[in-house]
Design an enzyme around this catalytic site. Structure first.
Site, PDB file in Angstrom:
ATOM      1  N   ASP A  17     -10.175  -5.525  -3.409  1.00 32.70           N
ATOM      2  CA  ASP A  17      -9.583  -4.454  -2.613  1.00 32.70           C
ATOM      3  C   ASP A  17     -10.467  -3.207  -2.715  1.00 32.70           C
ATOM      4  O   ASP A  17     -10.686  -2.690  -3.818  1.00 32.70           O
ATOM      5  CB  ASP A  17      -8.183  -4.155  -3.160  1.00 32.70           C
TER       6      ASP A  17
ATOM      7  N   HIS B 261      -7.438  -5.927   0.772  1.00 31.85           N
ATOM      8  CA  HIS B 261      -6.244  -5.106   0.972  1.00 31.85           C
ATOM      9  C   HIS B 261      -5.416  -5.526   2.184  1.00 31.85           C
ATOM     10  O   HIS B 261      -4.356  -4.956   2.425  1.00 31.85           O
ATOM     11  CB  HIS B 261      -6.672  -3.634   1.135  1.00 31.85           C
TER      12      HIS B 261
ATOM     13  N   SER C 191       0.834  -1.196   0.000  1.00 28.76           N
ATOM     14  CA  SER C 191       0.000   0.000   0.000  1.00 28.76           C
ATOM     15  C   SER C 191       0.873   1.253   0.000  1.00 28.76           C
ATOM     16  O   SER C 191       1.630   1.474  -0.942  1.00 28.76           O
ATOM     17  CB  SER C 191      -0.959  -0.048   1.192  1.00 28.76           C
TER      18      SER C 191
END
Length: 281
Positions: A226, A259, A147
């Protein structure tokens, strides 16, 4: 050697040692923490940059990477994601800026410029200190992240040619110029200078390359469930930039994955092997 290095805890793990340290950072001008997994026979160093709200323990505890890292001889370095506890006005007002959200750059705007210097901290202080301790070099050092940390991995690898031999990412923020997380971070840390913003955008950086920056492929894994995919991550922008630059990219899209760390732990061994193939060749 890192100044004022203090071992906070140490744990036996798959024949190696999982350690957590604190030291006095000259770049950050405050104490910083990091984790380091040292396998029985360290042959290479893999640096992992964590995402928003995470710290130096997150990957070590959640990803389940130590078993294969021990077998392959990969030491795992996990820095914290920002300075902490400095009492800077506004540092903890939001979860996506300030504490836990350093974005792996050097801030130029006050009040952040004095301490939010994660790029210089990593490249010029923490990494050289750990490499010296382990007897390893840039030729045996790889970089990956998740991320915000995936953003950091891609941008730092592109901004510092030769510092890392291999690179990969889980669900990275690929085009921060085009997403709310990146726009907020860049405005706060870097001010209104658009050129400075573009210098920390992986997709924009890739488009400036005159030749493919990595001989081997860059590996990216992305979950299709996600919730941040369409608005924050934008892997298609980096994919298009790699095509223009001629950079080999393996972008794997996975149905049913989101995620979080269930996603990371499902594919972390692929990333360890990806780096080992290049670092141990």
């Amino acid at each position: 050697m890192l100044d004022g290095l203090e071992l906070l805890s140490e744990h036996g793990c798959f024949g190696g040692r999982q350690r957590f340290y604190r030291h006095a950072s000259a770049q950050i001008c405050s104490p910083m923490r990091f984790g380091l997994f040292v396998p029985p026979q360290p042959r290479a160093l893999l640096v992992y940059l964590a995402g928003l709200t995470c710290n130096e323990e997150t990957f070590a505890i959640k990803a389940g990477a130590q078993r294969l890292a021990a077998e392959l001889g990969l030491a795992l370095l996990t820095p914290d994601t920002s300075p902490r506890g400095l009492g800077v006005a506004g540092e903890a007002d939001s979860w996506d800026f300030g504490v836990g959200a350093g974005f792996y750059l050097d801030a130029s705007e006050q009040p952040w410029a004095s301490h939010w210097r994660m790029e210089s901290y990593l490249l010029h202080e923490l990494l050289p200190g750990v490499q010296q301790e382990l007897g390893l070099t840039a030729q045996s050092t790889g970089l990956f992240g998740h991320s915000m940390g995936g953003h950091g991995a891609l941008t730092l690898a592109l901004r510092h040619p030769g510092a890392f031999r291999s690179v990969s990412a889980f669900a990275p923020v690929c085009a921060p110029l085009q997403c709310p997380w990146g726009q907020k971070a860049f405005a706060g840390y870097l001010g209104a200078n658009h050129a400075a913003h573009a210098a920390h955008d992986a997709s924009a950086l890739m488009l400036t390359q005159t030749r493919p920056p990595f001989e081997a492929a860059i590996l990216i894994d992305q979950g299709l469930d996600d919730p941040f995919l369409a608005t924050q991550l934008l892997p298609e922008a980096f994919e298009a930039a790699c095509l223009v630059a001629g950079q080999n990219l393996t972008l794997r899209r996975h149905a049913g994955f989101d995620h979080g760390y269930y996603f990371i732990t499902s594919f972390v061994n692929d990333h360890l092997r990806h780096h080992a193939a290049q670092l141990l060749a």
